[in-house]
Design an enzyme around this catalytic site. Structure first.
Site, PDB file in Angstrom:
ATOM      1  N   LYS A  62      25.848 -41.548-108.984  1.00 18.43           N
ATOM      2  CA  LYS A  62      25.303 -42.569-108.084  1.00 18.43           C
ATOM      3  C   LYS A  62      24.496 -43.549-108.895  1.00 18.43           C
ATOM      4  CE  LYS A  62      24.348 -44.266-104.019  1.00 18.43           C
ATOM      5  NZ  LYS A  62      24.981 -45.523-104.468  1.00 18.43           N
TER       6      LYS A  62
ATOM      7  N   GLY B  68      24.642 -51.931-105.489  1.00 17.14           N
ATOM      8  CA  GLY B  68      24.351 -53.204-106.164  1.00 17.14           C
ATOM      9  C   GLY B  68      23.332 -53.056-107.282  1.00 17.14           C
ATOM     10  N   ASP B  69      23.159 -54.114-108.028  1.00 20.64           N
ATOM     11  CA  ASP B  69      22.120 -54.232-109.054  1.00 20.64           C
ATOM     12  C   ASP B  69      22.051 -55.732-109.359  1.00 20.64           C
ATOM     13  OD1 ASP B  69      20.423 -52.417-111.038  1.00 20.64           O
ATOM     14  OD2 ASP B  69      21.263 -53.983-112.294  1.00 20.64           O
TER      15      ASP B  69
ATOM     16  N   LYS C 193      15.727 -40.437-111.974  1.00 18.35           N
ATOM     17  CA  LYS C 193      15.255 -41.155-110.790  1.00 18.35           C
ATOM     18  C   LYS C 193      15.878 -40.529-109.538  1.00 18.35           C
ATOM     19  CE  LYS C 193      15.708 -45.539-110.996  1.00 18.35           C
ATOM     20  NZ  LYS C 193      16.094 -46.947-110.930  1.00 18.35           N
TER      21      LYS C 193
ATOM     22  N   SER D  45      19.969 -45.497-100.359  1.00 14.99           N
ATOM     23  CA  SER D  45      21.421 -45.392-100.563  1.00 14.99           C
ATOM     24  C   SER D  45      21.901 -43.985-100.183  1.00 14.99           C
ATOM     25  CB  SER D  45      21.778 -45.655-102.033  1.00 14.99           C
ATOM     26  OG  SER D  45      21.920 -47.038-102.252  1.00 14.99           O
TER      27      SER D  45
ATOM     28  N   ASN E 173      16.854 -59.531-105.167  1.00 10.23           N
ATOM     29  CA  ASN E 173      16.729 -58.546-104.095  1.00 10.23           C
ATOM     30  C   ASN E 173      15.416 -57.765-104.163  1.00 10.23           C
ATOM     31  OD1 ASN E 173      17.390 -55.351-103.556  1.00 10.23           O
ATOM     32  ND2 ASN E 173      18.003 -56.699-101.902  1.00 10.23           N
TER      33      ASN E 173
ATOM     34  N   LYS F 161      26.094 -45.430-113.602  1.00 21.40           N
ATOM     35  CA  LYS F 161      25.799 -46.874-113.599  1.00 21.40           C
ATOM     36  C   LYS F 161      27.063 -47.605-114.000  1.00 21.40           C
ATOM     37  CE  LYS F 161      22.529 -49.829-112.788  1.00 21.40           C
ATOM     38  NZ  LYS F 161      21.461 -49.763-111.783  1.00 21.40           N
TER      39      LYS F 161
ATOM     40  N   THR G  16      14.309 -51.146-102.105  1.00 21.37           N
ATOM     41  CA  THR G  16      13.732 -51.034-103.454  1.00 21.37           C
ATOM     42  C   THR G  16      12.377 -51.747-103.513  1.00 21.37           C
ATOM     43  OG1 THR G  16      15.986 -51.049-104.307  1.00 21.37           O
ATOM     44  CG2 THR G  16      14.220 -51.268-105.913  1.00 21.37           C
TER      45      THR G  16
ATOM     46  N   GLN H 255      18.833 -43.233-114.495  1.00 27.19           N
ATOM     47  CA  GLN H 255      19.242 -42.996-113.109  1.00 27.19           C
ATOM     48  C   GLN H 255      19.309 -41.505-112.770  1.00 27.19           C
ATOM     49  OE1 GLN H 255      20.447 -46.110-111.331  1.00 27.19           O
ATOM     50  NE2 GLN H 255      19.897 -44.883-109.560  1.00 27.19           N
TER      51      GLN H 255
END
Ligand code: NDP
Length: 460
Positions: free
Chosen positions: A104, A179-180, A128, A392, A255, A140, A224, A125
């Protein structure tokens, strides 16, 4: 050592020797990948107290295993631009660790994307995602495609080509992108559309950050930024302070940044500056967020347009100058390494009380040292910006149930998760002898959850 000043005990010295040895292999195996080296250094240093207390993690070779991605896919993305010319970009997906759930992590479209940036983001990630307490592994992806100045048609054609390869590597129980930088609801929509077309199945849970029109979670767009501010609130509370009345500087205007500003303002803080990759605006009366949203979200223009609407505000070319603006709270929400040692020193000199990372790795190791040395509250991205991936995971849960939750329900869960991440990180810092150090605390708490699960799954 950067994060950990010096090993305190004989056990820590042994652990330090071990992490340095593993770190050297990381450098040898991944030459020239400076962002990846930096992320590994920060995490490795933080784990010394854990390995000192529980040497079985060293004996099991967890660090050697966890630092090596399970796999990394690199692929060609050919597409045709509006002039009929063939363009070729490079696509990436790093599937880093699936111990506690499907891979993820977001997809980034930015010209700087390369293997090093993918690996640094993917490695971070893992821990996290573990900190959220939800069943998600680490991954990622992205491309060196630059969406700036591209037409809608070009963006769609590029994404359709990108997905024509990526679709075979992802799935609701395999790998779930989001997204990123450079990837928002519009891009997710094109990715999902192409995935559905190729697979011939409606698998809502294959992406998160979808529009609520087709089962995206309410509150994911805000998660976020809101989450980072909830985290900041907890940090301030720990020192008997409040967000209300504080002056805040937020970098970026994408964002994460927009919704960090929105929540900070809603909780009574005064946000005086934000930026994009060309420059920053300073509005001493407080940023008018409606104007920012119109410029960045609707018109997709540059931040300097703000001064046309609010002529009392000031625009300055270049990004790093934003950290020279005196503030109580700094929220770096743009990109990696945007606060270096000099900017960190300037923030401290101007009286900053807290630095909370909305972006991934926005502070260099030297900058982190400056904050820790000066006893500034420092919230690492791994913990502070985990609200996005947490919601998410809530989107995945809603998609599995085929039932949506209200915005309020999602936001309430987000607040609980951010509080829990803060508590867990503080508790780990305390338990391992570094009270108040959220870098060490977050890294240990996240790593331990993954490591314990790896051990019971055998040598994988
Ligand atoms: P966006 O693309 O929405 O916004 C990024 C913002 O940062 C834009 O204002 C952009 O300016 C600016 N920016 C990008 N690159 C640079 C650069 N090299 N120098 C200066 N400014 C730059 O991305 P997000 O808001 O989604 O992501 C921001 C950060 O937050 C990233 O580090 C990301 O990894 C992290 N993050 C994002 C999550 C999410 O849910 N979206 C979750 C957790 C972390 P311009 O418009 O000029 O490009």
């Amino acid at each position: 050592m950067a994060i950990l000043k010096e090993a305190k005990t004989m056990e820590e010295k042994v652990a330090e020797h071990y992490v340095n040895k593993v770190y050297r292999t990381v450098i040898e195996r991944n030459p020239g990948e400076s962002e990846f080296h930096q992320a590994a250094r920060e995490i490795f240093d933080s784990l010394v107290p854990l390995f000192a207390k529980y040497p079985h993690y060293m004996e099991q070779g967890i660090l050697e295993r966890v630092v090596e991605p399970e796999r990394m896919i690199i692929f060609r993305v050919p597409w045709v631009d509006d002039k009929g010319k063939v363009q070729v970009n490079r696509g990436f997906r790093v599937q880093y660790n699936s111990t506690i759930g499907p891979y993820k992590g977001g997809i980034r479209f930015h010209p700087s994307v390369n293997a090093s940036i993918m690996k640094f983001l993917g490695f971070e990630q893992i821990f996290k995602n573990a900190l959220t307490g939800l069943p998600i592994g680490g991954g990622k992806g992205g491309s060196d495609f630059d969406p700036k100045d591209k037409s809608e048609g070009e963006i769609m054609r590029f994404i359709q080509s990108f997905m024509t390869e990526l679709y075979r590597h992802i799935g609701p129980d395999i790998d779930v992108p989001a997204g990123d930088i450079g990837v928002g609801a519009r891009e997710i929509g094109y990715m999902f559309g192409q995935y559905k077309r190729i697979r011939g199945a409606f698998e809502a849970g294959v992406f998160t950050g979808k529009s609520p029109a087709y089962w995206g979670s309410l509150g994911r767009t805000e998660a976020t930024g809101y989450g980072a501010v909830y985290f900041a609130q907890e940090m301030l509370k720990g020192r008997g302070m409040k967000l209300r009345g504080q002056t805040v500087v937020v970098s970026g205007s994408g964002n994460v940044s927009i919704y960090a500003m929105e929540k900070a303002q809603a909780l009574g803080a005064k946000v005086v500056a934000c930026s994009d990759s060309n420059g920053y605006i300073y509005d001493e009366k407080g940023i008018n967020l409606a104007t920012i949203k119109r410029i960045k979200e609707v018109e997709r223009k540059r931040i300097k347009e703000y001064v046309n609407v609010h002529p009392h505000a000031k625009y300055t070319e270049g990004c790093s100058g934003i950290w020279s603006i005196p503030c109580d709270i700094a929220l770096p929400c743009a990109t990696q390494n945007e606060i270096d040692e000099a900017s960190a020193k300037l923030l401290v000199k101007n009286g900053v009380k807290a630095v909370v990372e909305g972006a991934n790795m926005p502070c260099t190791l030297e900058a982190i040292d400056v904050f820790l040395d000066n006893d500034i509250l420092y919230g690492p991205g791994k913990a502070a910006n985990a609200g996005g991936v947490a919601v998410s995971a809530l989107e995945m849960a809603q998609n599995s149930m085929r039932l949506p939750w209200t915005f309020e329900e999602v936001d309430r869960k987000l607040q609980e998760i951010m509080k829990k991440i803060y508590r867990q990180s503080m508790n780990a810092a305390e338990e391992f002898g570094y009270p108040g150090n959220l870098v060490i605390g977050a890294n240990i708490a996240g790593f331990k959850r993954v490591a314990d699960a790896m051990i019971v799954q055998g040598v994988i």
